[in-house]
Design an enzyme around this catalytic site. Structure first.
Site, PDB file in Angstrom:
ATOM      1  N   LYS A  62       0.596  -1.022  -0.060  1.00  0.00           N
ATOM      2  CA  LYS A  62      -0.108  -0.205  -0.307  1.00  0.00           C
ATOM      3  C   LYS A  62       0.703   1.226   0.501  1.00  0.00           C
ATOM      4  CE  LYS A  62      -3.926  -2.374   2.495  1.00  0.00           C
ATOM      5  NZ  LYS A  62      -4.498  -2.732   3.543  1.00  0.00           N
ATOM      6  N   HIS A 105       0.429  -7.258  17.187  1.00  0.00           N
ATOM      7  CA  HIS A 105       0.131  -8.333  17.712  1.00  0.00           C
ATOM      8  C   HIS A 105      -0.729  -7.652  18.549  1.00  0.00           C
ATOM      9  CE1 HIS A 105       3.892  -9.804  16.346  1.00  0.00           C
ATOM     10  NE2 HIS A 105       3.079 -10.702  15.653  1.00  0.00           N
TER      11      HIS A 105
END
Length: 120
Positions: A62, A105
């Site tokens: 991206k 995470h």
């Protein structure tokens, strides 16, 4: 000068299902050196690692402005670890660029942000 910024997030369950359905998914996402790092972990930590690298590579694509496709694949980007453990893009699509990366995470997901700095 900042050339691009990318952000991606993925559910750990989605990655686990992909690996269970097709174990070769790992080879599609991770380079050989990344697979060596992956194999050092077990259980949930492996899923977190794989999901983190998946999100990081998506964020890189991206930021690069291309996404994945004919011009860029998951194996064209390699994210290893510095001696202090932080992720480092060792194989960027354009070696003349500086790439900053962060991976995180939680119990349910992994996310990554990438900033690409160019000379122009």
């Amino acid at each position: 000068m900042i050339k691009g910024i990318g952000l991606d997030m993925i559910d750990l369950d989605r990655i686990q299902k992909a690996v269970t359905k097709n174990p070769r998914f790992i080879e599609r996402i991770l380079t050989e050196k990344e697979q060596q790092l992956y194999k050092k972990y077990t259980g949930t930590r492996q899923v977190e690692f794989l999901a983190g690298r998946f999100a990081a590579k998506e964020a890189y694509a991206k930021a690069n402005g291309t996404g994945f496709g004919a011009a860029l694949s998951f194996l064209d980007v390699e994210i290893l670890q510095a001696k202090d453990g932080k992720p480092v893009v060792e194989k960027p699509a354009h070696p003349e660029e500086t790439v900053f990366i962060s991976i995180t995470h939680t119990g349910r997901s992994a996310a990554a942000q990438v900033i690409i700095e160019g000379n122009k």
